[in-house]
Design an enzyme around this catalytic site. Structure first.
Site, short mmCIF file in Angstrom:
data_model
loop_
_atom_site.label_atom_id
_atom_site.label_comp_id
_atom_site.label_asym_id
_atom_site.label_seq_id
_atom_site.Cartn_x
_atom_site.Cartn_y
_atom_site.Cartn_z
N ASP A 143 8.27 6.21 -6.60
CA ASP A 143 6.98 5.55 -6.34
C ASP A 143 6.03 6.60 -5.74
O ASP A 143 6.48 7.56 -5.12
CB ASP A 143 7.23 4.42 -5.33
CG ASP A 143 5.99 3.58 -5.08
OD1 ASP A 143 5.92 2.45 -5.57
OD2 ASP A 143 5.06 4.09 -4.40
N ASP A 185 3.56 3.51 -9.88
CA ASP A 185 2.19 3.93 -9.55
C ASP A 185 2.08 5.45 -9.58
O ASP A 185 1.02 6.01 -9.35
CB ASP A 185 1.75 3.36 -8.20
CG ASP A 185 2.84 3.43 -7.14
OD1 ASP A 185 2.71 2.75 -6.11
OD2 ASP A 185 3.82 4.19 -7.34
N HIS A 235 8.24 0.00 2.02
CA HIS A 235 7.46 0.24 3.25
C HIS A 235 7.87 -0.65 4.40
O HIS A 235 7.50 -0.38 5.55
CB HIS A 235 5.96 0.01 2.97
CG HIS A 235 5.39 0.93 1.95
ND1 HIS A 235 5.36 2.30 2.09
CD2 HIS A 235 4.85 0.67 0.73
CE1 HIS A 235 4.81 2.84 1.02
NE2 HIS A 235 4.49 1.89 0.18
C1 LIG Z 1 5.14 -0.50 -3.17
C2 LIG Z 1 3.95 0.39 -2.97
O1 LIG Z 1 4.37 1.64 -2.44
O2 LIG Z 1 3.35 0.66 -4.21
C3 LIG Z 1 2.94 -0.28 -2.02
C4 LIG Z 1 1.69 0.55 -1.80
C5 LIG Z 1 0.83 0.01 -0.67
C6 LIG Z 1 -0.53 0.70 -0.62
C7 LIG Z 1 -1.31 0.24 0.60
N1 LIG Z 1 -2.67 0.82 0.61
C8 LIG Z 1 -3.49 0.29 -0.46
C9 LIG Z 1 -4.93 0.81 -0.39
C10 LIG Z 1 -5.72 0.30 -1.58
N2 LIG Z 1 -6.51 1.37 -2.15
ZN LIG Z 2 3.58 2.72 -4.35
#
Ligand SMILES: CC(O)(O)CCCCCNCCCN
Ligand SMILES: [Zn+2]
Length: 660
Positions: free
Chosen positions: A172, A265, A135
């Site tokens: 991801d 994830d 990101h």
């Molecule tokens: C590396 C990655 O893509 O896993 C990072 C994901 C960031 C998520 C930001 N929002 C999170 C909201 C919590 N409910």
């Molecule tokens: Zn992610």
């Protein structure tokens, strides 16, 4: 060549120092449980440990601005209040006195991995890192990311090793917008990402994460987004997108290096993804990428927030990188409606840029604009739904199956006067056949030593089924007769389902089951309309099997989805004499077929084709297949016929669906 593993516990030495619900899931334990699972399973000992290092300023500046780097450099000396203040300018990310150090180690680890692969020290590898990267942007941190590890690695590979084409696969569950922005105008880097999107209602809520962002200027066509507009996607959905979107383009792109934004994830149990794909799916996603770029694959950890599924998914990925057999995926029932819409949108958005997608159908009729309104309402309903109902901690799934390596990888059954290729273990022992079978063979005009060959052949099959041998190569005097016998008598009790892949055609296969114990896919130059059935699928290539473009399209868009859905216990790969199949294609086919039946592939070839035994042996032993060079534009009729064949068969075979 081995598999590199990069891990340094220093990257666990930073965490969230204040309350921030958006960031609380990004914890040091993510790295700890991943590495400990690899140690406990014995996988880390089988890897080549490569030390992490800090990325240098100039390496970081391959992607980021000096302004941003200079600002991040100040964070180690900031007070808690300053860190909070500094963090406010970015989205869903946090800073810590040690995160700059860790971010340099994360990027440096990715570069170490690229060095190890590009210098041939290892074949492939994985870097377990945090903070993640995909990101972060030219001048900003975002989504737990500080430096864009994979984007830096791609630029580094091009600069230092003159890599011409880099494929970045981002599995991801979040859209790596940082990577997209970095390469959207760059035709030398193909970025593929699927991500939870829900019609822009899911973080990072970007319009440019949708399927119609295809890149710009000279990079048009080199950015592929597959948005998931529902949660709960399963193994079928992921495999369908690989077979019908990513792999055709990836093979046409023909990368020199594959980088994976390996976020987990997207696995079941993850609070961010809320998907239902099981950890063993990553064994297959990894496997399906391992024959690209001559096997040069670098996986870099991104997300993954359920510590159980994260650890399991990391182990599944590493075990495949090491070359272990991939587990069978049971009851794949085809992509869901929403997934079909997504893959149809992505295919139609790219059909003008990729000849392998040329025959993709028009986008679905459903007008997504109304969907925005609808899903906003759904969103409201969902938040009203009790939190615990939606929570993913309640999700349970079976432990991934054990993936045992048979004591013998590849066995051979050859006539006495044929020299056994290196690496293959000749199978000498052959038990006596039942008299009934011998008489049947005799009627099949099999002469004396043919009976010996057959008895060895059956012994081989028994050892495959018993997992004493992974795969095997058999040279017979008459390959068509051998195939008939094997098919007729194999499906007795030894195996439940045999996938027969017939390359080339000598004569009509008059043996076809209707009970589903055998599925025959025949790829040849002849069109045979008659007696096509659910379990006998002839694929016609106008220019024959020597047309590698048509061949690989049939393999990716038809054979793989069929194979996944059929889920055989044995794969019988029959090379008809004079098929004309190109050697690199033959090796790619063997490589890809290893994804079925725990790698139990039996290759049947005719004695007079023993010239290609070497490359067959190489593929059976797990060596990466050579890239398919300069693929011609596929024959229009073939592409069209394949699309029609898929449409005709999709009623029986759900994994062939590409249109809603
Ligand atoms: C590396 C990655 O893509 O896993 C990072 C994901 C960031 C998520 C930001 N929002 C999170 C909201 C919590 N409910
Ligand atoms: Zn992610």
């Amino acid at each position: 060549m081995g598999t590199a593993l990069l891990y340094d516990e220093e990257m666990t030495k930073y965490k969230l120092l204040w309350v921030d619900p958006a960031c609380k899931i990004e914890v040091p334990e993510r790295l700890i449980v991943s590495y400990e699972a690899l140690v406990r399973s014995g996988l880390s000992d089988r890897c080549i440990s490569i030390p992490a290092r800090e990325a240098s300023d100039s390496e970081i500046l391959l992607v980021h601005s000096e302004l941003y780097l200079e600002a991040v450099k100040k964070t180690p000396y900031m007070t808690l209040e300053d860190l909070k203040e500094f963090t406010l300018q970015f989205g869903d990310v946090y800073f810590h006195p040690n995160i700059y150090h860790c971010a340099k180690l994360a990027s440096g680890s990715a570069l170490q991995l690229v060095d190890s692969v590009m210098t041939g020290k290892v074949r492939n590898g994985i870097a377990l890192v945090r903070p993640p990267g995909h990101h972060s942007m030219h001048g900003a941190a975002n989504g737990f990311c500080v430096f864009n590890n994979v984007a830096i690695a791609a630029r580094y590979a091009k600069q230092k090793y003159g890599v011409k084409r880099v494929l970045i696969v981002d599995w991801d569950i979040h859209h790596g917008q940082g990577v997209q922005y970095c390469f959207e105008d760059d035709p030398s880097v193909l970025y593929f990402s699927w991500h939870r999107y829900e019609h822009q209602n899911f973080w990072p809520n970007l319009r440019e994460s949708d399927y119609d962002s295809v890149g710009k200027e000279s990079g048009t066509g080199f950015n592929i987004n597959v948005p998931w507009n529902n949660v709960g996607m399963e193994n079928s959905d992921y495999l369908s997108v690989f077979c019908h979107v990513l792999l055709p383009v990836a093979y046409e792109f023909c990368p020199d290096l594959v980088l994976v934004c390996a976020g987990f994830d997207s696995a079941i149990g993850d609070p961010e993804g809320e998907m239902c794909a099981t950890p063993d799916i990553f064994a297959h996603l990894t496997h399906l990428l391992m024959n690209l770029a001559g096997g040069k694959l670098c996986a870099v950890l991104e997300g993954g927030y359920n510590l159980t599924s994260l650890a399991q998914s990391v182990c599944q990925t590493v075990q495949t990188l090491l070359g272990d057999p991939v587990p069978q995926l049971a009851n794949l029932r085809g992509p869901c409606k929403s997934a079909i819409e997504s893959l149809q949108c992505a295919r139609s958005a790219h059909r003008r840029y990729w000849s392998f997608l040329k025959h993709a159908a028009d986008p679905p009729m459903t007008d997504i604009s109304t969907k925005h309104i609808k899903s906003a309402m759904e969103e409201e309903e969902k938040t009203e739904m009790a939190e615990e109902e939606r929570c993913t901690e309640g999700k349970v799934w079976p432990e991934p199956p054990e993936r045992l390596c048979p004591p013998v990888c590849s066995a051979s059954v050859l006539p006495d006067d044929v020299v056994c290729p290196d690496g293959l273990k000749p199978l000498s022992s052959s038990k006596d056949l039942e008299p009934l079978l011998v008489s049947k063979l005799k009627t099949a005009a099999v002469d004396g030593d043919g009976v010996t060959t057959f008895s060895r052949l059956y012994t081989l099959v028994e050892k495959l089924v018993a997992n004493e041998i992974r795969n095997g190569l058999v040279l017979v005097p008459d390959v068509a007769a051998a195939m008939m016998c094997v098919v007729q008598d194999l499906t007795s009790d030894l195996v439940k389902r045999v996938l027969v892949v017939c390359v080339g055609k000598e004569k009509e296969l008059d043996y076809v089951t209707t009970d589903g114990k055998v599925l025959v896919v025949q790829i040849s130059s002849e069109d045979s309309e008659e007696h096509r059935s659910k379990y006998y699928i002839p694929v016609c290539l106008k220019k024959g099997c020597s047309d590698t473009s048509g061949f690989i399209q049939a393999v990716l868009g038809l054979l793989l989805p069929l194979g996944y859905e059929y889920n055989p216990d044995l794969v019988l790969l029959v090379r008809m004499p004079g098929s004309g199949v190109v050697d690199s294609m033959w090796q790619q086919l063997i490589g890809l077929l290893q994804g079925f039946a725990k790698g139990h592939t039996l290759v049947l070839m005719q004695v007079n084709e023993k010239a290609c035994m070497g490359s067959t042996a190489s593929a059976l032993l797990g060596h990466p297949a050579p890239p398919l060079q300069d693929l011609q534009t596929p024959f229009p009729e073939d592409g069209d016929a394949l699309e029609r064949l898929r449409e005709r068969l999709q009623a029986d075979w759900k994994m062939l669906q590409t249109t809603s």
